[in-house]
Design a protein around this motif. Structure first.
Motif, mmCIF file in Angstrom:
data_model
loop_
_atom_site.group_PDB
_atom_site.id
_atom_site.type_symbol
_atom_site.label_atom_id
_atom_site.label_comp_id
_atom_site.label_asym_id
_atom_site.label_seq_id
_atom_site.Cartn_x
_atom_site.Cartn_y
_atom_site.Cartn_z
ATOM 1 N N SER A 1 0.841 -1.199 0.000
ATOM 2 C CA SER A 1 0.000 0.000 0.000
ATOM 3 C C SER A 1 0.876 1.249 0.000
ATOM 4 O O SER A 1 1.935 1.290 0.645
ATOM 5 C CB SER A 1 -0.917 0.008 1.225
ATOM 6 N N GLY A 2 0.448 2.252 -0.745
ATOM 7 C CA GLY A 2 1.211 3.485 -0.839
ATOM 8 C C GLY A 2 2.194 3.522 -1.986
ATOM 9 O O GLY A 2 2.807 4.563 -2.257
ATOM 10 N N VAL A 3 2.367 2.398 -2.684
ATOM 11 C CA VAL A 3 3.246 2.322 -3.855
ATOM 12 C C VAL A 3 2.374 2.148 -5.094
ATOM 13 O O VAL A 3 1.475 1.306 -5.116
ATOM 14 C CB VAL A 3 4.232 1.134 -3.739
ATOM 15 N N THR A 4 2.602 2.961 -6.121
ATOM 16 C CA THR A 4 1.785 2.876 -7.329
ATOM 17 C C THR A 4 2.027 1.563 -8.064
ATOM 18 O O THR A 4 3.058 0.901 -7.856
ATOM 19 C CB THR A 4 2.094 4.038 -8.291
ATOM 20 N N LEU A 5 1.083 1.192 -8.919
ATOM 21 C CA LEU A 5 1.226 -0.038 -9.706
ATOM 22 C C LEU A 5 2.483 0.011 -10.559
ATOM 23 O O LEU A 5 3.239 -0.958 -10.632
ATOM 24 C CB LEU A 5 -0.008 -0.249 -10.577
ATOM 25 N N GLU A 6 2.735 1.150 -11.199
ATOM 26 C CA GLU A 6 3.922 1.284 -12.046
ATOM 27 C C GLU A 6 5.195 1.132 -11.230
ATOM 28 O O GLU A 6 6.128 0.429 -11.621
ATOM 29 C CB GLU A 6 3.917 2.643 -12.752
ATOM 30 N N ASN A 7 5.240 1.783 -10.071
ATOM 31 C CA ASN A 7 6.432 1.694 -9.234
ATOM 32 C C ASN A 7 6.601 0.288 -8.671
ATOM 33 O O ASN A 7 7.732 -0.205 -8.524
ATOM 34 C CB ASN A 7 6.343 2.717 -8.108
#
Length: 449
Positions: A117-123
């Motif tokens: 959680s808190g991390v984008t899908l791309e990242n």
């Protein structure tokens, strides 16, 4: 004119015969392995693929590592059972990350929030790519863009095998329409094979057996597949390496191990190792020679059962052990040689994943995978894993392959340092094989003798 037509027809027939003869009936065709038509992007500022030259971790990698580690420890606690075993939680995570790219709406949010959680899908994709490609590529000398992320061209350095192999597949039942965007993403970041075949096909299952033969000792991955399932994932892993600080024959001695079934004789390996401790356990850390991995061996204190310790092994305990390291202090570690047999076929790990926070993503009428397929009937049905084999001995670490069980040195040139602490792992313990940069676990397990 008729002769020319006959000659042309014969040429076409011969060409078809040659093409048929050249194709391998034991391997998946382009129409079955949909990933064969795709090539990984060479833009490392996007893919962060270590084998292609990326040498800096993506942004949010520290956050990603902490979140993924926490999820893997949840998997371990839910996976734990009495006795000796080993499994690869990192593969479960990589498969969930892959499938997250095919999910949509609340389903994608559930998976990504549970993982990091808190991390984008791309990242998340970039961090996963960096992690998986790095641990597989470091031991390999073939760093060309054409080399596979799975390090199939393993090198032998000084006559020794050194590799980490992770093999992951997403498998669709029969003729589901798989989105091209999903196929390209899996190739760019995960090097996951997306397979599509009829689950009822014996020929397809035989091809799957051949694809995973290195992980099953040429056994059968599945006896059969449930034709009602829509999409499944399959994972396998293997490791082989030597110790960074090799053992000598004089470091080995026989001793007693207090197993669950009583005392048994084992061979102990004595060495100086990094010392760690918490209020509940004592541990040491050993390092491997070529792969970017280290091994934490953790023994609960007297009076604390391994089962109780393992089912309460949280991120707090994990970081407490890691943070307790004093680089100026080592312990004399006496570690038994041991081995744990893996599974020779796929095991269903879906319930373990569900208990770890992925609740509705496996339920067809409660999930959505519009980024995976245009079909309304598509659903992620189950996750399967081929549990790895593991051997730890004076020669190093092995699985399906090894460097043998002999110490590298006949006798120690420099004697072991005197230490204030001696840790003898003479009763059941747990172990973690982890990445030496991020501390993300690769393997976890227990040994009870």
């Amino acid at each position: 004119m008729m002769k020319k037509a006959i000659s042309f027809a014969l040429c076409l027939l011969m060409a078809g015969t040659v093409l048929t003869a050249c194709s391998n009936p034991d391997e998946f065709s382009d129409s079955e392995n949909l990933s064969l038509k795709y090539t990984r992007s060479d833009k490392t500022d996007d893919t962060f693929n270590y084998a292609d030259g990326a040498d800096t971790a993506p942004s949010s990698y520290d956050t990603y590592s902490a979140k993924i580690t926490d999820f893997e420890l949840r998997l371990f606690r839910n996976r734990h059972k009495s006795g000796s075993y080993v499994f690869c939680p990192a593969n479960a995570v990589l498969n969930l990350e892959t499938v997250a790219n095919g999910a949509s709406g609340d389903t994608q949010e559930e998976i990504t929030n549970a993982l990091c959680s808190g991390v984008t899908l791309e990242n998340m994709n970039q961090c996963a790519s960096y992690f998986a490609s790095r641990i597989q590529s470091v031991a390999s000398s073939d760093k060309s863009p054409e080399s596979s992320q799975s390090s199939e061209n393993d090198t032998e350095k000084n006559g020794a095998k050194n590799f980490v192999k992770l093999s992951n597949s997403v498998i669709s039942n029969d003729n589901a329409d798989i989105m091209t965007g999903f196929l390209q993403t899996t190739k760019d970041y995960y090097d996951t094979d997306v397979l599509r075949f009829d689950y009822a096909s014996d020929d397809a299952l035989k091809k799957l057996d051949k694809k995973y033969a290195d992980f099953t000792n040429s056994g059968s991955v599945f006896k059969n597949l449930d034709a009602k399932q829509s999409v499944i994932s399959l994972s396998a892993a293997d490791i082989c390496d030597r110790w960074l600080n090799p053992y000598a024959q004089t470091d080995l001695e026989k001793g007693k191990f207090k197993s669950a079934d009583g005392e048994k004789e084992v061979t102990y390996m004595t060495s100086n190792e990094t010392y760690m401790k918490s209020n509940k356990a004592t541990a040491v850390m050993k390092y491997f020679s070529q792969t970017p991995l280290k091994m934490m061996i953790v023994m609960p204190n007297e009076g604390v059962s391994l089962d109780d310790y393992a089912t309460d092994f949280t991120s707090l305990e994990y970081t407490t052990l890691l943070d307790s390291v004093d680089v100026t202090k080592t312990a004399k570690a006496k570690i038994p040689e041991f081995s744990v047999d893996g599974s020779k076929s796929a095991e269903d790990v879906t319930q373990i994943v569900e208990k770890s926070g992925i609740n509705s993503s496996f339920t067809a009428d409660r999930s959505s995978y519009k980024n995976l397929s245009r079909s309304d009937d598509i659903a992620f049905s189950a996750m399967y894993d081929i549990a790895p084999s593991l051997s730890i001995n004076a020669g190093g670490i092995g699985g399906m392959q090894s460097n043998g069980d002999k110490a590298e040195l006949e006798k120690r040139i420099q004697k072991l340092a005197d230490t204030d602490v001696t840790v003898e792992f003479n009763r059941p313990f747990m172990f973690v094989i982890l990445d030496n940069e991020s501390d993300i676990p690769l393997y976890m397990g227990t040994y009870t003798g």
